[in-house]
Design a protein around this motif. Structure first.
Motif, PDB file in Angstrom:
ATOM      1  N   VAL A   1      50.379  55.259  39.463  1.00 40.41           N
ATOM      2  CA  VAL A   1      51.301  54.124  39.568  1.00 40.41           C
ATOM      3  C   VAL A   1      51.521  53.765  41.036  1.00 40.41           C
ATOM      4  O   VAL A   1      51.755  54.645  41.872  1.00 40.41           O
ATOM      5  CB  VAL A   1      52.668  54.454  38.933  1.00 40.41           C
ATOM      6  N   ALA A   2      51.442  52.480  41.352  1.00 38.64           N
ATOM      7  CA  ALA A   2      51.822  51.975  42.674  1.00 38.64           C
ATOM      8  C   ALA A   2      52.985  51.002  42.493  1.00 38.64           C
ATOM      9  O   ALA A   2      52.953  50.138  41.612  1.00 38.64           O
ATOM     10  CB  ALA A   2      50.655  51.275  43.360  1.00 38.64           C
ATOM     11  N   VAL A   3      54.010  51.169  43.314  1.00 41.79           N
ATOM     12  CA  VAL A   3      55.179  50.285  43.282  1.00 41.79           C
ATOM     13  C   VAL A   3      55.256  49.571  44.623  1.00 41.79           C
ATOM     14  O   VAL A   3      55.457  50.209  45.661  1.00 41.79           O
ATOM     15  CB  VAL A   3      56.478  51.077  43.020  1.00 41.79           C
ATOM     16  N   GLU A   4      55.093  48.258  44.610  1.00 40.54           N
ATOM     17  CA  GLU A   4      55.059  47.471  45.841  1.00 40.54           C
ATOM     18  C   GLU A   4      56.418  46.839  46.072  1.00 40.54           C
ATOM     19  O   GLU A   4      56.903  46.065  45.245  1.00 40.54           O
ATOM     20  CB  GLU A   4      53.972  46.390  45.741  1.00 40.54           C
ATOM     21  N   CYS A   5      57.052  47.176  47.204  1.00 42.05           N
ATOM     22  CA  CYS A   5      58.412  46.718  47.483  1.00 42.05           C
ATOM     23  C   CYS A   5      58.501  45.804  48.708  1.00 42.05           C
ATOM     24  O   CYS A   5      59.607  45.494  49.151  1.00 42.05           O
ATOM     25  CB  CYS A   5      59.336  47.926  47.696  1.00 42.05           C
ATOM     26  N   ALA A   6      57.364  45.381  49.252  1.00 42.31           N
ATOM     27  CA  ALA A   6      57.385  44.582  50.483  1.00 42.31           C
ATOM     28  C   ALA A   6      57.222  43.092  50.239  1.00 42.31           C
ATOM     29  O   ALA A   6      57.672  42.268  51.039  1.00 42.31           O
ATOM     30  CB  ALA A   6      56.290  45.073  51.433  1.00 42.31           C
ATOM     31  N   GLY A   7      56.556  42.708  49.156  1.00 46.29           N
ATOM     32  CA  GLY A   7      56.388  41.295  48.855  1.00 46.29           C
ATOM     33  C   GLY A   7      55.399  40.600  49.758  1.00 46.29           C
ATOM     34  O   GLY A   7      55.547  39.413  50.039  1.00 46.29           O
ATOM     35  N   ARG A   8      54.367  41.302  50.188  1.00 44.16           N
ATOM     36  CA  ARG A   8      53.328  40.724  51.046  1.00 44.16           C
ATOM     37  C   ARG A   8      51.976  40.815  50.354  1.00 44.16           C
ATOM     38  O   ARG A   8      51.668  41.807  49.690  1.00 44.16           O
ATOM     39  CB  ARG A   8      53.279  41.430  52.396  1.00 44.16           C
ATOM     40  N   ALA A   9      51.170  39.772  50.537  1.00 45.62           N
ATOM     41  CA  ALA A   9      49.873  39.741  49.863  1.00 45.62           C
ATOM     42  C   ALA A   9      49.036  40.965  50.195  1.00 45.62           C
ATOM     43  O   ALA A   9      48.406  41.558  49.318  1.00 45.62           O
ATOM     44  CB  ALA A   9      49.128  38.463  50.247  1.00 45.62           C
ATOM     45  N   VAL A  10      49.022  41.364  51.467  1.00 46.12           N
ATOM     46  CA  VAL A  10      48.173  42.487  51.862  1.00 46.12           C
ATOM     47  C   VAL A  10      48.636  43.789  51.219  1.00 46.12           C
ATOM     48  O   VAL A  10      47.814  44.612  50.800  1.00 46.12           O
ATOM     49  CB  VAL A  10      48.117  42.616  53.407  1.00 46.12           C
ATOM     50  N   SER A  11      49.949  43.981  51.095  1.00 47.41           N
ATOM     51  CA  SER A  11      50.428  45.231  50.492  1.00 47.41           C
ATOM     52  C   SER A  11      50.278  45.219  48.973  1.00 47.41           C
ATOM     53  O   SER A  11      50.051  46.265  48.356  1.00 47.41           O
ATOM     54  CB  SER A  11      51.879  45.522  50.901  1.00 47.41           C
ATOM     55  N   ILE A  12      50.375  44.041  48.344  1.00 42.00           N
ATOM     56  CA  ILE A  12      50.132  43.951  46.907  1.00 42.00           C
ATOM     57  C   ILE A  12      48.674  44.285  46.610  1.00 42.00           C
ATOM     58  O   ILE A  12      48.364  45.073  45.710  1.00 42.00           O
ATOM     59  CB  ILE A  12      50.485  42.552  46.372  1.00 42.00           C
ATOM     60  N   ARG A  13      47.770  43.704  47.403  1.00 49.39           N
ATOM     61  CA  ARG A  13      46.353  43.969  47.215  1.00 49.39           C
ATOM     62  C   ARG A  13      46.029  45.451  47.469  1.00 49.39           C
ATOM     63  O   ARG A  13      45.258  46.071  46.728  1.00 49.39           O
ATOM     64  CB  ARG A  13      45.550  43.078  48.155  1.00 49.39           C
ATOM     65  N   THR A  14      46.652  46.021  48.494  1.00 45.36           N
ATOM     66  CA  THR A  14      46.410  47.431  48.807  1.00 45.36           C
ATOM     67  C   THR A  14      46.970  48.343  47.726  1.00 45.36           C
ATOM     68  O   THR A  14      46.370  49.361  47.377  1.00 45.36           O
ATOM     69  CB  THR A  14      47.021  47.787  50.173  1.00 45.36           C
ATOM     70  N   ALA A  15      48.134  47.988  47.192  1.00 42.37           N
ATOM     71  CA  ALA A  15      48.708  48.773  46.102  1.00 42.37           C
ATOM     72  C   ALA A  15      47.759  48.787  44.908  1.00 42.37           C
ATOM     73  O   ALA A  15      47.515  49.838  44.289  1.00 42.37           O
ATOM     74  CB  ALA A  15      50.068  48.209  45.698  1.00 42.37           C
ATOM     75  N   TRP A  16      47.212  47.641  44.575  1.00 38.06           N
ATOM     76  CA  TRP A  16      46.223  47.545  43.491  1.00 38.06           C
ATOM     77  C   TRP A  16      45.010  48.418  43.795  1.00 38.06           C
ATOM     78  O   TRP A  16      44.542  49.179  42.942  1.00 38.06           O
ATOM     79  CB  TRP A  16      45.829  46.082  43.330  1.00 38.06           C
ATOM     80  N   ASP A  17      44.497  48.348  45.003  1.00 36.41           N
ATOM     81  CA  ASP A  17      43.321  49.127  45.391  1.00 36.41           C
ATOM     82  C   ASP A  17      43.594  50.626  45.429  1.00 36.41           C
ATOM     83  O   ASP A  17      42.660  51.429  45.366  1.00 36.41           O
ATOM     84  CB  ASP A  17      42.816  48.684  46.767  1.00 36.41           C
ATOM     85  N   SER A  18      44.868  51.005  45.570  1.00 37.37           N
ATOM     86  CA  SER A  18      45.240  52.421  45.659  1.00 37.37           C
ATOM     87  C   SER A  18      45.455  53.066  44.299  1.00 37.37           C
ATOM     88  O   SER A  18      45.679  54.270  44.199  1.00 37.37           O
ATOM     89  CB  SER A  18      46.530  52.569  46.478  1.00 37.37           C
ATOM     90  N   THR A  19      45.421  52.233  43.254  1.00 33.30           N
ATOM     91  CA  THR A  19      45.713  52.710  41.911  1.00 33.30           C
ATOM     92  C   THR A  19      44.420  53.127  41.207  1.00 33.30           C
ATOM     93  O   THR A  19      43.391  52.473  41.339  1.00 33.30           O
ATOM     94  CB  THR A  19      46.410  51.595  41.101  1.00 33.30           C
TER      95      THR A  19
END
Length: 360
Positions: free
Chosen positions: A250-268
């Motif tokens: 599970v990745a939980v993205e709390c920053a609301g930035r495109a790069v961190s959303i994409r990275t969270a997806w890639d980290s899962t």
């Protein structure tokens, strides 16, 4: 009656600490003397126009205080009661509410368009996200107040109104983390710190905190992080290395930035779950190709207010607090006065973590 408040005169303008004329509560309303209010990134998003509300307005949506007076028809609270502010009360009648998805209530923010007070010069003021917590006192709809759970200090209870409900709910309701699973939390602000604690409560076996600032590592580990990664172009690779080259469940993205959303997806991991809590602007575009969506079999979901029902979740959170599993004070990095809110906004823009708490 005049009280001091932080007024947003126009989108993009600095907040003004000034006196406002607050009326007595009308039918179905409650007047509250604030004990504390959290400074949330959503308030910054309101001030810069990322989220749109009528202005001029008094911001602040995360708070707790004591009931001063109640209007006709209010029976669930009385003067002297401690209450938590609920900035998104559900109407109980719209389609989302009929499905039990009260966090998506179509009418939750209807009150933000009301005139609830006036400046000393007579200019109409709107209540930000319904509750206008950046003020010594406020008048809100009775639907926006919930009794403070037993055993929770009034000042700490302010954080229950947004950061804790959102972070806890993202882990327990949206991502539904199970014991033994691995979790990564992107963004170590107030919501991120709450999500880290929630992951620990859920029994996650490895909890990776990710942030752009090395200074937040101590905060993150105190909240439950077992590992800390400084955000970079190698973040997903580092997280996979920490999880047997699989990626987190599970990745939980709390920053609301495109790069961190994409990275969270890639980290899962393949078949894993990515929950997006952070509020990004319309300019933050995230792209995926059709093949990777099929191949990875991941789930990407949004999360509003932690997919929580405050009336049901507050007693659960209170039990965690009383048992020592949830530490609200660990979310607070700075206690400030009303006049300190503009500086707290600057700290958020600079990426400084935790939660500033306005103490009245």
């Amino acid at each position: 009656m005049a009280v001091r408040a932080a007024v947003l005169p126009a989108v993009g303008s600095p907040l003004e600490i000034t006196g406002i004329d607050l009326p007595d509560p009308g039918p179905g309303q409650v007047r509250i003397r604030l004990a504390a209010a959290g400074v949330c990134h959503s308030d910054l998003s309101l001030s810069d126009g990322t989220m749109r509300v009528p202005v001029p307005a008094v911001l602040g949506h995360e708070g707790a205080g004591t009931v001063v007076a109640v209007g006709e028809g209010v029976g669930h609270v009385a003067p002297g009661d401690g209450v938590v502010l609920n900035w998104a009360p559900s109407c109980g009648a719209c389609h989302a509410c009929s499905l039990g998805e009260v966090w998506l209530c179509a009418n939750a923010l209807k009150g933000a368009g009301d005139v609830y007070a006036r400046t000393a010069e007579g200019t109409d003021l709107h209540p930000g996200l319904n509750v206008a917590a950046f003020a010594e006192e406020t008048v809100v709809s009775a639907a926006c107040v919930l009794p403070v759970p037993e055993g929770v200090p009034l000042t700490d209870a302010a954080l229950l109104g947004c950061a804790v409900l959102t972070g806890y709910g993202a882990v327990h309701h949206s991502a539904q983390v199970r014991p033994g699973e691995t979790v990564a939390v992107f963004g170590v602000g107030g919501v991120g710190l709450a999500a880290l604690q929630a992951a620990r409560i859920a029994g996650a076996s490895k909890i990776v905190a990710v942030d752009v600032s090395a200074e937040k590592e101590e905060l993150a580990r105190a909240a439950g992080a077992t590992d800390y990664v400084i955000a970079s172009e190698n973040t997903a690779r580092e997280i996979r290395a920490l999880t047997g080259k699989q990626g987190v469940d599970v990745a939980v993205e709390c920053a609301g930035r495109a790069v961190s959303i994409r990275t969270a997806w890639d980290s899962t991991r393949r078949g894993g779950r990515t929950t997006v809590v952070g509020i990004g602007g319309e300019d933050q575009q995230v792209t995926f190709n059709a093949l990777e969506i099929f191949h990875w079999g991941r789930t990407l979901s949004g999360c509003v207010y932690g997919n929580s029902d405050p009336a049901e979740d507050l007693p659960v959170l209170a039990e965690h607090i009383r048992a020592g599993r949830l530490d609200l004070s660990a979310l607070v990095t700075e206690r400030i006065s009303l006049e300190g809110i503009p500086a707290a906004f600057e700290n958020m823009l600079a990426g400084k973590g935790g939660r500033a708490l306005v103490v009245f």
